[in-house]
Design a protein around this motif. Structure first.
Motif: not given
Length: 173
Positions: A122-143
């Protein structure tokens, strides 16, 4: 009544979040989700950190990957987006799948996975939904990894010993 105080867990949590922010400042990336992962991942001890950090990490992985798949399905039917009713149907199906996957992989993943799933749908632009998801997974993992590392290197018993040693030196003077 216990008054609020700054304890070892408070300090370790602040240190983990600040360390993530510093690492991300060096790499010129947004540290938000790494800092959140560090804060969620800091527990009273290693077992508690593994539990809470695991909830956050596995929830983000499951919710993120499921969100990618469901958003891709959505785009197959509505490439221009804009049809929120179909997203409601996909969310309903997605939450059921999320709960099933969480029961299989990591029970505590439901809530954080649901948050990520809703944000992607519901809140991620069409163009970035994959990169957003992957970055969110990576960033959470690092934290979460930073929180685990700090809790491993600075367990309570070690901090108490250092505190007592410092107080002993100060009292001796």
């Amino acid at each position: 009544m216990n008054l609020p105080h700054i304890g070892f867990r408070n300090l370790k949590t602040a240190f983990a979040a600040a360390l993530c922010a510093l690492l991300y400042a060096i790499t010129d990336r947004n540290p938000t989700f790494a800092c959140i992962g560090a804060i969620f991942g800091m527990g009273t001890d290693m077992d508690n950190s593994k539990l809470h950090g695991g909830n956050r990490l596995f929830g983000t992985i499951i919710g993120g990957l499921l969100g990618i798949v469901l958003f891709w399905v959505y785009l197959q039917f509505y490439p221009e987006a804009g049809h929120s009713f179909f997203l409601v149907v996909l969310l309903f199906i997605g939450v059921i799948i999320l709960i099933l996957l969480s029961q299989y992989f990591w029970v505590g993943a439901v809530q954080p996975g649901g948050v990520v799933l809703c944000i992607i749908l519901f809140n991620t632009p069409v163009e970035t939904y994959v990169s957003y998801s992957i970055n969110r997974i990576i960033d959470t993992g690092i934290g979460v990894l930073v929180a685990l590392l700090i809790n491993y290197l600075l367990p309570r018993h070690r901090l108490v010993a250092w505190k007592n040693k410092i107080l002993g030196i100060v009292k001796a003077k």
